[in-house]
Design an enzyme around this catalytic site. Structure first.
Site, PDB file in Angstrom:
ATOM      1  N   ASP A   9       0.852  -1.183   0.000  1.00 52.33           N
ATOM      2  CA  ASP A   9       0.000   0.000   0.000  1.00 52.33           C
ATOM      3  C   ASP A   9       0.892   1.238   0.000  1.00 52.33           C
ATOM      4  O   ASP A   9       2.056   1.173   0.411  1.00 52.33           O
ATOM      5  CB  ASP A   9      -0.919   0.021   1.223  1.00 52.33           C
ATOM      6  CG  ASP A   9      -1.908   1.180   1.178  1.00 52.33           C
ATOM      7  OD1 ASP A   9      -2.727   1.220   0.242  1.00 52.33           O
ATOM      8  OD2 ASP A   9      -1.860   2.053   2.062  1.00 52.33           O
ATOM      9  N   SER A  10       0.331   2.355  -0.425  1.00 56.72           N
ATOM     10  CA  SER A  10       1.091   3.598  -0.414  1.00 56.72           C
ATOM     11  C   SER A  10       1.338   4.093   1.005  1.00 56.72           C
ATOM     12  O   SER A  10       2.190   4.955   1.218  1.00 56.72           O
ATOM     13  CB  SER A  10       0.346   4.673  -1.213  1.00 56.72           C
ATOM     14  OG  SER A  10      -0.940   4.897  -0.660  1.00 56.72           O
ATOM     15  N   TYR A  41      -0.551   8.602  -2.888  1.00 54.59           N
ATOM     16  CA  TYR A  41      -0.508   8.265  -4.306  1.00 54.59           C
ATOM     17  C   TYR A  41      -1.692   8.887  -5.061  1.00 54.59           C
ATOM     18  O   TYR A  41      -1.643   9.038  -6.268  1.00 54.59           O
ATOM     19  CB  TYR A  41      -0.576   6.752  -4.493  1.00 54.59           C
ATOM     20  CG  TYR A  41       0.741   6.016  -4.346  1.00 54.59           C
ATOM     21  CD1 TYR A  41       1.824   6.571  -3.669  1.00 54.59           C
ATOM     22  CD2 TYR A  41       0.893   4.740  -4.868  1.00 54.59           C
ATOM     23  CE1 TYR A  41       3.020   5.871  -3.535  1.00 54.59           C
ATOM     24  CE2 TYR A  41       2.081   4.030  -4.746  1.00 54.59           C
ATOM     25  CZ  TYR A  41       3.142   4.601  -4.074  1.00 54.59           C
ATOM     26  OH  TYR A  41       4.314   3.899  -3.947  1.00 54.59           O
ATOM     27  N   GLY A  42      -2.753   9.180  -4.340  1.00 58.80           N
ATOM     28  CA  GLY A  42      -4.008   9.583  -4.978  1.00 58.80           C
ATOM     29  C   GLY A  42      -3.910  10.822  -5.845  1.00 58.80           C
ATOM     30  O   GLY A  42      -4.688  10.998  -6.774  1.00 58.80           O
ATOM     31  N   CYS A  72      -4.283  -1.250  -2.295  1.00 63.78           N
ATOM     32  CA  CYS A  72      -4.346   0.197  -2.493  1.00 63.78           C
ATOM     33  C   CYS A  72      -5.168   0.431  -3.751  1.00 63.78           C
ATOM     34  O   CYS A  72      -4.830  -0.089  -4.813  1.00 63.78           O
ATOM     35  CB  CYS A  72      -2.932   0.760  -2.655  1.00 63.78           C
ATOM     36  SG  CYS A  72      -2.846   2.500  -3.141  1.00 63.78           S
ATOM     37  N   ASN A  73      -6.248   1.184  -3.621  1.00 67.95           N
ATOM     38  CA  ASN A  73      -7.116   1.408  -4.770  1.00 67.95           C
ATOM     39  C   ASN A  73      -6.423   2.214  -5.864  1.00 67.95           C
ATOM     40  O   ASN A  73      -6.593   1.937  -7.048  1.00 67.95           O
ATOM     41  CB  ASN A  73      -8.399   2.116  -4.327  1.00 67.95           C
ATOM     42  CG  ASN A  73      -9.397   1.164  -3.717  1.00 67.95           C
ATOM     43  OD1 ASN A  73     -10.193   0.550  -4.412  1.00 67.95           O
ATOM     44  ND2 ASN A  73      -9.359   1.021  -2.406  1.00 67.95           N
ATOM     45  N   THR A  74      -5.631   3.209  -5.463  1.00 70.84           N
ATOM     46  CA  THR A  74      -4.948   4.029  -6.469  1.00 70.84           C
ATOM     47  C   THR A  74      -3.941   3.201  -7.245  1.00 70.84           C
ATOM     48  O   THR A  74      -3.856   3.285  -8.485  1.00 70.84           O
ATOM     49  CB  THR A  74      -4.251   5.225  -5.795  1.00 70.84           C
ATOM     50  OG1 THR A  74      -5.223   5.991  -5.068  1.00 70.84           O
ATOM     51  CG2 THR A  74      -3.601   6.117  -6.833  1.00 70.84           C
ATOM     52  N   GLU A 157      -5.309  10.070   8.529  1.00 68.96           N
ATOM     53  CA  GLU A 157      -3.880   9.968   8.848  1.00 68.96           C
ATOM     54  C   GLU A 157      -3.439  10.977   9.900  1.00 68.96           C
ATOM     55  O   GLU A 157      -2.378  10.821  10.510  1.00 68.96           O
ATOM     56  CB  GLU A 157      -3.049  10.099   7.575  1.00 68.96           C
ATOM     57  CG  GLU A 157      -3.272   8.947   6.613  1.00 68.96           C
ATOM     58  CD  GLU A 157      -2.053   8.607   5.771  1.00 68.96           C
ATOM     59  OE1 GLU A 157      -1.178   9.470   5.629  1.00 68.96           O
ATOM     60  OE2 GLU A 157      -1.999   7.467   5.266  1.00 68.96           O
ATOM     61  N   CYS A 191     -11.551   3.127  -0.783  1.00 67.22           N
ATOM     62  CA  CYS A 191     -10.226   3.525  -0.298  1.00 67.22           C
ATOM     63  C   CYS A 191     -10.034   2.815   1.030  1.00 67.22           C
ATOM     64  O   CYS A 191     -10.945   2.805   1.870  1.00 67.22           O
ATOM     65  CB  CYS A 191     -10.123   5.029  -0.119  1.00 67.22           C
ATOM     66  SG  CYS A 191      -8.578   5.567   0.688  1.00 67.22           S
ATOM     67  N   THR A 192      -8.878   2.219   1.228  1.00 63.86           N
ATOM     68  CA  THR A 192      -8.673   1.387   2.414  1.00 63.86           C
ATOM     69  C   THR A 192      -8.512   2.199   3.694  1.00 63.86           C
ATOM     70  O   THR A 192      -8.473   1.628   4.782  1.00 63.86           O
ATOM     71  CB  THR A 192      -7.455   0.467   2.219  1.00 63.86           C
ATOM     72  OG1 THR A 192      -6.324   1.261   1.821  1.00 63.86           O
ATOM     73  CG2 THR A 192      -7.745  -0.571   1.138  1.00 63.86           C
ATOM     74  N   HIS A 193      -8.435   3.533   3.584  1.00 69.05           N
ATOM     75  CA  HIS A 193      -8.445   4.386   4.775  1.00 69.05           C
ATOM     76  C   HIS A 193      -9.869   4.557   5.327  1.00 69.05           C
ATOM     77  O   HIS A 193     -10.050   4.799   6.522  1.00 69.05           O
ATOM     78  CB  HIS A 193      -7.904   5.779   4.452  1.00 69.05           C
ATOM     79  CG  HIS A 193      -6.418   5.874   4.390  1.00 69.05           C
ATOM     80  ND1 HIS A 193      -5.678   5.280   3.406  1.00 69.05           N
ATOM     81  CD2 HIS A 193      -5.532   6.511   5.204  1.00 69.05           C
ATOM     82  CE1 HIS A 193      -4.396   5.551   3.598  1.00 69.05           C
ATOM     83  NE2 HIS A 193      -4.278   6.290   4.675  1.00 69.05           N
TER      84      HIS A 193
END
Length: 272
Positions: A9-10, A41-42, A72-74, A157, A191-193
């Site tokens: 993941d980023s 990364y987005g 990571c979706n991006t 974050e 998005c994994t966040h």
């Protein structure tokens, strides 16, 4: 030989996916790599995301990973196709790289009764239109509406995901998305966040709307994938080991990772 499953993941978000994978498949060894030094990364270009992601995938290959999950979706939207089609045939034809978009789009239509679903994602994922393309393959009659939520990752974050300050931005984007179609009955957190904002999203969205997080869906898909590919599954080592790598501060990573992963971790710094 140690041949763990790699999870990339980023930053921290992929830990919400790893948590669900470990819950379903605890016997395997895993290496998690967070490219925290170059996150997010987005907002980056397709080429930059592709180059960064490929670099990290190659490192996981060097650590013996036969299978790498782009959690990571991006990265899944901007890099996965190139890596699968252009790089793997020459770089590592016996290894596999999977993403999080395909498993989600294979099932999303089964959750909706109205045929109208909403995608909440980063601007990079929305711009890529990857979800529109993939959902069309499996559910061509589904109406899909997207909403970019650029403030959500910074909120998470910076530890503000449970604060009153997050309410405004959650309400703003939920209202915008539902305003595109009042028939939307399923929301995907692409998005994994975003699972860390799940409580606020549930409080904001109408009670009849189903909210999907990707972790459990991706974990179920991986279980199925390993069953269908025994030649790969038998090569994955099974000692229950976990290794966490970060390209930035290990202290920062360990502190944040506890929130995303749900358990304490001790990471190792990786210089790329």
């Amino acid at each position: 030989m140690n041949q763990p499953i790699g999870v990339f993941d980023s930053g921290y978000g992929g830990l919400t996916v790893l948590r669900e994978i470990v819950h379903k498949l605890p016997q395997y060894d895993y290496v998690y790599l967070g490219d925290n030094a170059r996150t997010p990364y987005g907002t980056r270009s397709f080429d930059t995301v592709y180059q960064y992601t490929l670099e990290c995938v190659r490192h996981l290959f060097d650590r013996g990973c036969r299978l790498v999950i782009l959690a990571c979706n991006t990265a899944s939207a901007k890099a996965l196709r190139n890596i699968q089609q252009l790089d793997l045939p020459t770089l590592a034809p016996d290894r596999r790289v999977l993403g999080v978009i395909r498993p989600t789009t294979e099932v999303i239509g089964t959750y909706s009764k109205t045929g109208h679903v909403g995608i909440l994602a980063t601007r990079g994922t929305v711009t890529s239109e990857s979800y529109l393309v993939e959902i069309e393959k499996f559910f061509p009659d589904l109406s899909v509406f997207q909403e970019a939520c650029p403030m959500w990752v910074p909120l998470v974050e910076n530890g503000e995901y449970a604060s009153p300050g997050a309410d405004y931005f959650v309400q703003q984007h939920i209202d915008r998305l539902l305003g595109k179609s009042r028939k939307i009955d399923t929301l995907l957190l692409a998005c994994t966040h975003y699972p860390l904002l799940l409580n606020k999203i549930r409080q904001t969205a109408p009670p009849n709307v189903t909210i999907l997080s990707q972790g459990g869906i991706v974990a179920d898909s991986l279980v199925d994938y390993l069953k269908r590919h025994p030649e790969l599954e038998t090569q994955c080592s099974k000692h229950g080991r976990r290794l966490f790598l970060t390209t930035d501060s290990t202290d920062d990573f360990d502190r944040q990772a506890t929130i995303f992963y749900g358990d304490s971790v001790q990471s190792v710094h990786l210089a790329l």
